[in-house]
Design an enzyme around this catalytic site. Structure first.
Site, PDB file in Angstrom:
ATOM      1  N   GLY A 207       0.807  -1.219   0.000  1.00  0.00           N
ATOM      2  CA  GLY A 207       0.000   0.000   0.000  1.00  0.00           C
ATOM      3  C   GLY A 207       0.835   1.262   0.000  1.00  0.00           C
ATOM      4  O   GLY A 207       1.901   1.315  -0.614  1.00  0.00           O
TER       5      GLY A 207
ATOM      6  N   ASP B 236       4.169   4.994 -11.277  1.00  0.00           N
ATOM      7  CA  ASP B 236       3.759   6.067 -12.198  1.00  0.00           C
ATOM      8  C   ASP B 236       2.238   6.200 -12.222  1.00  0.00           C
ATOM      9  O   ASP B 236       1.702   7.306 -12.237  1.00  0.00           O
ATOM     10  CB  ASP B 236       4.269   5.774 -13.612  1.00  0.00           C
ATOM     11  CG  ASP B 236       5.783   5.703 -13.654  1.00  0.00           C
ATOM     12  OD1 ASP B 236       6.423   6.321 -12.783  1.00  0.00           O
ATOM     13  OD2 ASP B 236       6.309   5.015 -14.539  1.00  0.00           O
TER      14      ASP B 236
ATOM     15  N   GLY C  43       2.621  -3.757 -19.562  1.00  0.00           N
ATOM     16  CA  GLY C  43       3.077  -2.491 -20.139  1.00  0.00           C
ATOM     17  C   GLY C  43       3.007  -1.353 -19.130  1.00  0.00           C
ATOM     18  O   GLY C  43       2.608  -1.534 -17.972  1.00  0.00           O
TER      19      GLY C  43
HETATM   20  P1  ATP Z   1       7.569   0.992 -10.196  1.00  0.00           P
HETATM   21  O1  ATP Z   1       8.978   1.451  -9.947  1.00  0.00           O
HETATM   22  O2  ATP Z   1       7.475  -0.455 -10.586  1.00  0.00           O
HETATM   23  O3  ATP Z   1       6.789   1.890 -11.085  1.00  0.00           O
HETATM   24  P2  ATP Z   1       7.168   1.817  -7.481  1.00  0.00           P
HETATM   25  O4  ATP Z   1       8.156   1.024  -6.695  1.00  0.00           O
HETATM   26  O5  ATP Z   1       7.490   3.240  -7.744  1.00  0.00           O
HETATM   27  O6  ATP Z   1       6.781   1.059  -8.814  1.00  0.00           O
HETATM   28  P3  ATP Z   1       5.186   0.740  -5.781  1.00  0.00           P
HETATM   29  O7  ATP Z   1       5.440   1.198  -4.397  1.00  0.00           O
HETATM   30  O8  ATP Z   1       5.631  -0.635  -6.155  1.00  0.00           O
HETATM   31  O9  ATP Z   1       5.757   1.818  -6.769  1.00  0.00           O
HETATM   32  O10 ATP Z   1       3.628   0.809  -6.123  1.00  0.00           O
HETATM   33  C1  ATP Z   1       2.920   2.033  -6.158  1.00  0.00           C
HETATM   34  C2  ATP Z   1       1.477   1.776  -5.746  1.00  0.00           C
HETATM   35  O11 ATP Z   1       0.896   0.868  -6.688  1.00  0.00           O
HETATM   36  C3  ATP Z   1       1.316   1.106  -4.393  1.00  0.00           C
HETATM   37  O12 ATP Z   1       1.310   2.058  -3.344  1.00  0.00           O
HETATM   38  C4  ATP Z   1      -0.028   0.397  -4.571  1.00  0.00           C
HETATM   39  O13 ATP Z   1      -1.095   1.310  -4.338  1.00  0.00           O
HETATM   40  C5  ATP Z   1      -0.018   0.016  -6.049  1.00  0.00           C
HETATM   41  N1  ATP Z   1       0.442  -1.378  -6.231  1.00  0.00           N
HETATM   42  C6  ATP Z   1       1.707  -1.812  -6.398  1.00  0.00           C
HETATM   43  N2  ATP Z   1       1.760  -3.156  -6.499  1.00  0.00           N
HETATM   44  C7  ATP Z   1       0.481  -3.580  -6.399  1.00  0.00           C
HETATM   45  C8  ATP Z   1      -0.164  -4.874  -6.418  1.00  0.00           C
HETATM   46  N3  ATP Z   1       0.548  -5.998  -6.569  1.00  0.00           N
HETATM   47  N4  ATP Z   1      -1.502  -4.922  -6.288  1.00  0.00           N
HETATM   48  C9  ATP Z   1      -2.247  -3.784  -6.154  1.00  0.00           C
HETATM   49  N5  ATP Z   1      -1.709  -2.554  -6.118  1.00  0.00           N
HETATM   50  C10 ATP Z   1      -0.371  -2.450  -6.228  1.00  0.00           C
HETATM   51  O1  RIB Z   2       8.382   3.384 -14.013  1.00  0.00           O
HETATM   52  C1  RIB Z   2       8.403   2.626 -15.190  1.00  0.00           C
HETATM   53  C2  RIB Z   2       9.224   3.309 -16.223  1.00  0.00           C
HETATM   54  O2  RIB Z   2      10.564   3.346 -15.790  1.00  0.00           O
HETATM   55  C3  RIB Z   2       9.227   2.578 -17.552  1.00  0.00           C
HETATM   56  O3  RIB Z   2       8.225   3.050 -18.424  1.00  0.00           O
HETATM   57  C4  RIB Z   2      10.632   2.804 -18.077  1.00  0.00           C
HETATM   58  O4  RIB Z   2      10.635   3.708 -19.134  1.00  0.00           O
HETATM   59  C5  RIB Z   2      11.436   3.340 -16.890  1.00  0.00           C
HETATM   60  O5  RIB Z   2      11.853   4.600 -17.074  1.00  0.00           O
END
Ligand code: ATP
Ligand code: RIB
Length: 309
Positions: free
Chosen positions: A226, A253, A288
């Site tokens: 979360g 994102d 994606g």
């Molecule tokens: P990424 O770098 O892959 O874009 P991140 O590490 O910046 O992701 P996360 O903290 O993994 O971001 O996820 C952002 C939000 O997405 C979480 O706070 C949650 O609300 C949602 N989320 C992530 N993974 C899941 C999941 N498996 N199921 C439902 N919601 C998710």
């Molecule tokens: O957060 C995901 C993004 O990180 C991808 O779309 C890739 O372009 C990287 O920058």
């Protein structure tokens, strides 16, 4: 609804899925390849736009076929392209994304290319956009001098700066002092503050680091656990929605784009975090990045269906 802006990266994502991620020196046969628009800035801008925000996307591409991917996507989505800078000197960036189809874990190499060459003059060209916007959302994937100039101009005009500190890069206290809100994930929060974010108590300690530097609101995303939200003395972890994740690349994102859209509609941070979690939960169910962002109707339906969770 107030106006918003996203200033950040555009790259083309080249994504391959395979039964497991290769170890160094190894070649693994993949099952799926997809090429499409990406880059944290662009993903966030598209997420906010599809969620209904009045958002201006600002980025930079090369004059090449990858750059055309940005323009084609924006035209299809009826987004304004007039603040997309184009250069002849540097190619559009790309990201090589490997996704483990069993665990949905990913490995990414990003070569930002053109979007890491944003000049002072180009930033000055967007002053009018910042003057009109209530919020501007930044990430750390473009050249940091440009981010610093944008933050300075935004503050000058009373536009609130949201910094999604992704991917991790060192940031100065001066830069953080210009941020109204920061949205690191747990790894970035630890890298910046030195506090391993494991639970509510440690998240509060990490938030204190940002408050000491002048930030007003702190959200730390915790993946499938979360998001930690700290605002006005209230600090809580909001669990994510339980869904079957297929590809979590770009979940952060999706969350940040949703947050921007909801805040610019005037929702408070708690409602905005719930809206953003719903948007992210929808995006992780599709493969994606940019192309996995849901439209507003899907988000509203999802939140209505999950109103008791
Ligand atoms: P990424 O770098 O892959 O874009 P991140 O590490 O910046 O992701 P996360 O903290 O993994 O971001 O996820 C952002 C939000 O997405 C979480 O706070 C949650 O609300 C949602 N989320 C992530 N993974 C899941 C999941 N498996 N199921 C439902 N919601 C998710
Ligand atoms: O957060 C995901 C993004 O990180 C991808 O779309 C890739 O372009 C990287 O920058």
């Amino acid at each position: 609804m107030s106006k918003a802006a996203v200033f950040g990266s555009f790259v083309v994502d080249l994504m391959a899925r395979s039964p497991r991620l290769p170890v160094p020196g190894e070649t693994v046969k993949g099952s799926v390849f997809k090429m499409g628009p990406g880059g944290k800035g662009f993903n966030q801008g598209v997420a906010a736009h599809k969620a209904g925000a009045d958002v201006t996307m600002i980025s930079k591409v090369g004059r090449d076929s990858f750059g055309e991917v940005a323009f084609n996507t924006m035209r299809e989505l009826q987004m304004d392209t007039s603040h997309m800078f184009v250069t002849d000197d540097t190619e559009t960036g790309c990201a090589l994304i490997l996704v483990d189809e069993k665990t949905s874990q990913n490995e990414i190499i990003i070569v930002p290319g053109a979007c890491s060459t944003i000049t002072e003059e180009e930033v000055k060209n967007i002053e009018a956009v910042l003057k009109e916007a209530e919020y501007v959302l930044l990430q750390l994937e473009v050249n940091q001098e440009a981010n610093e100039l944008v933050a300075e101009l935004a503050c000058k005009h009373g536009c609130k700066v949201i910094v999604n500190t992704a991917p991790y890069a060192p940031v100065t206290d001066e830069f953080l002092s210009k941020a109204y809100m920061v949205t690191p994930n747990e790894v970035e929060a630890e890298e910046i503050t030195g506090v391993p974010v494991k639970d509510l108590e440690s998240a509060k300690k990490a938030a204190a680091y940002f408050y000491d530097r002048g930030v007003k609101e702190v959200l730390i995303t915790l993946g499938s656990r979360g998001v930690f939200v700290s605002s006005g003395g209230r600090e809580e972890i909001i669990p994510c929605f339980k869904v079957e994740a297929v590809d979590t690349t770009g979940a952060g994102d999706a969350f940040n784009g949703g947050l921007l859209a909801a805040l610019s509609e005037g929702r408070d941070i708690w409602e905005a975090a719930r809206f953003a979690s719903g948007l992210a939960a929808l995006s992780v169910q599709k493969m994606g990045t940019t192309l996995s962002m849901p439209v507003r109707e899907e988000i509203d339906r999802f939140l209505e269906e999950h109103k008791n969770s």
